[in-house]
Design a protein around this motif. Structure first.
Motif, PDB file in Angstrom:
ATOM      1  N   GLN A  89      -8.040  -1.312   4.677  1.00  0.00           N
ATOM      2  CA  GLN A  89      -8.477   0.063   4.878  1.00  0.00           C
ATOM      3  C   GLN A  89      -7.259   0.926   5.125  1.00  0.00           C
ATOM      4  O   GLN A  89      -6.365   0.551   5.890  1.00  0.00           O
ATOM      5  N   THR A  90      -7.226   2.069   4.450  1.00  0.00           N
ATOM      6  CA  THR A  90      -6.191   3.062   4.690  1.00  0.00           C
ATOM      7  C   THR A  90      -6.812   4.239   5.421  1.00  0.00           C
ATOM      8  O   THR A  90      -8.038   4.362   5.531  1.00  0.00           O
ATOM      9  N   ALA A  91      -5.969   5.133   5.912  1.00  0.00           N
ATOM     10  CA  ALA A  91      -6.450   6.238   6.743  1.00  0.00           C
ATOM     11  C   ALA A  91      -7.383   7.173   5.983  1.00  0.00           C
ATOM     12  O   ALA A  91      -8.287   7.765   6.568  1.00  0.00           O
ATOM     13  N   SER A  92      -7.196   7.290   4.676  1.00  0.00           N
ATOM     14  CA  SER A  92      -7.959   8.289   3.918  1.00  0.00           C
ATOM     15  C   SER A  92      -9.006   7.698   2.987  1.00  0.00           C
ATOM     16  O   SER A  92      -9.652   8.440   2.244  1.00  0.00           O
ATOM     17  N   ASP A  93      -9.187   6.361   3.009  1.00  0.00           N
ATOM     18  CA  ASP A  93     -10.125   5.730   2.085  1.00  0.00           C
ATOM     19  C   ASP A  93     -11.114   4.851   2.835  1.00  0.00           C
ATOM     20  O   ASP A  93     -10.876   4.437   3.968  1.00  0.00           O
ATOM     21  N   LYS A  94     -12.207   4.547   2.166  1.00  0.00           N
ATOM     22  CA  LYS A  94     -13.202   3.666   2.752  1.00  0.00           C
ATOM     23  C   LYS A  94     -12.696   2.230   2.732  1.00  0.00           C
ATOM     24  O   LYS A  94     -11.800   1.882   1.957  1.00  0.00           O
ATOM     25  N   THR A 143      -4.596   1.086   8.015  1.00  0.00           N
ATOM     26  CA  THR A 143      -5.174   1.153   9.352  1.00  0.00           C
ATOM     27  C   THR A 143      -5.851  -0.152   9.737  1.00  0.00           C
ATOM     28  O   THR A 143      -6.085  -0.409  10.914  1.00  0.00           O
ATOM     29  N   SER A 161       0.837  -1.196   0.000  1.00  0.00           N
ATOM     30  CA  SER A 161       0.000   0.000   0.000  1.00  0.00           C
ATOM     31  C   SER A 161       0.875   1.250   0.000  1.00  0.00           C
ATOM     32  O   SER A 161       1.866   1.324   0.735  1.00  0.00           O
ATOM     33  N   LYS A 192      -0.311   4.022   1.000  1.00  0.00           N
ATOM     34  CA  LYS A 192      -0.804   4.776   2.144  1.00  0.00           C
ATOM     35  C   LYS A 192      -0.733   3.873   3.371  1.00  0.00           C
ATOM     36  O   LYS A 192      -0.848   2.654   3.249  1.00  0.00           O
TER      37      LYS A 192
END
Length: 328
Positions: free
Chosen positions: A120-125, A66, A61, A63
């Protein structure tokens, strides 16, 4: 040992399997990995597996992740962190990398099986995706052996003992230590040895069908030192009916190595072992035809070829794509 084959990316594999096409060597030219959400890609060490083999799954990833989880064989798959990659010349942010092992049990029926992955990344769903992994029948030889009569026609007391020991081992392998206890390469437990045999063989014992051989055998003189394949914690160290003097080492994240038929055991339950530490000596205890080490591997209860662990996690798992699922 498993042979080397080029790394095959999953997007091409999945599309071809979905179309019902055969898997040919031309797949090695596929270059686009499967995506699972923005900036997240998945890679697998081989597109097709076989009974008793290992696969290495890598999630990359751009990003920070999370949340990351996967499900295989109705079990949660534990991931570990791998060193990040950065392109200084292009000033590209580091790529987060996490890896996990997928074990295909020695007797898993051939077919196609899903791996469900959620990221899941910090800025995406949150995103989810499913990989369909074909599993082929293993190509295992059959051998005929003569062993002690009690190991083929055990008494009621011996059957009771063997069943209790089997259940004890299953309870151990059911426990998934959440920490990664190893660091670096896995090794073959005997010095100067690089290969072994008999994994998966179907055995005829004293003329009667036996269970498939779940470990790799290394014939060696009695008294030869046996080394821990990697660092970990001793989960079992005792004499068992079939495997004689036995040691099981927990390496964390559902990975256990098994050492059987020892002449003596030099560790005890709870000991923290370093990679290469001597844990016992080669012997001929239990159901054997001569002195040797029986080396086994389970990954989340799946019985798999231990030699593939040495190849697959070379350099701590950083060399994904340089392995094959073929078994010796």
């Amino acid at each position: 040992m498993p042979g080397r084959r080029p790394f095959l990316h999953l997007s091409s594999v999945i599309s071809r399997v979905a179309l019902g096409l055969s898997l040919f060597p031309a797949l090695a030219s596929a270059k686009t990995p499967l995506t699972c959400g923005a900036g997240v890609t998945l890679e697998l060490s081989a597109p097709v597996s076989s009974q008793g083999s290992l696969l290495l799954l890598e999630v990359r990833s751009r990003k920070p992740l999370t949340a990351l989880s996967a499900e295989w064989n109705s079990k949660n798959v534990p991931f570990w962190q791998v060193s990040s990659e950065r392109s200084d010349a292009a000033k590209v942010p580091a790529v987060e990398r996490r890896q996990a092992l997928l074990g295909v049990d020695l007797e898993k029926p051939p077919g196609t099986y899903p791996v469900l992955i959620r990221v899941q990344t910090a800025s995406d769903k949150p995103e989810s995706c499913t990989l369909q992994i074909p599993v082929r029948a293993g190509r295992f030889a059959t051998e005929r052996l003569q062993v002690g009569k009690e190991f083929v026609e055990p008494s009621p007391e011996q059957i009771k003992r063997a069943n209790e020991e089997r259940d004890k081992l299953r309870d151990i392998f059911d426990q998934v230590t959440p920490e990664k206890l190893w660091d670096g390469d896995f090794r073959v437990p005997l010095d100067g040895v690089t290969t072994g045999g008999n994994f998966g063989k179907r055995r005829i014992l004293n003329g009667q069908p036996g269970s498939p051989h779940s470990g790799v055998d290394f014939p060696s003189p009695a008294g030869t030192p046996i080394h821990a394949a990697q660092s970990g914690r001793v989960a079992l160290a005792e004499e068992l009916f079939f495997s004689g003097n036995t040691v099981v080492v927990d390496h964390g994240l559902g990975i256990y190595t098994f050492y059987g038929h020892l002449s003596e055991i030099d560790v005890k339950v709870g000991d923290a072992l370093e990679s290469g530490q001597v844990l016992g000596k080669v012997g001929a205890t239990g159901r054997v035809t001569g002195p040797h080490l029986h080396w086994g591997l389970t990954v989340e209860r799946a019985r798999v070829n231990a030699l593939q662990l040495v190849k697959l996690l070379s350099r701590g798992g950083d060399r994904i794509g340089r392995v094959s699922t073929k078994l010796k």
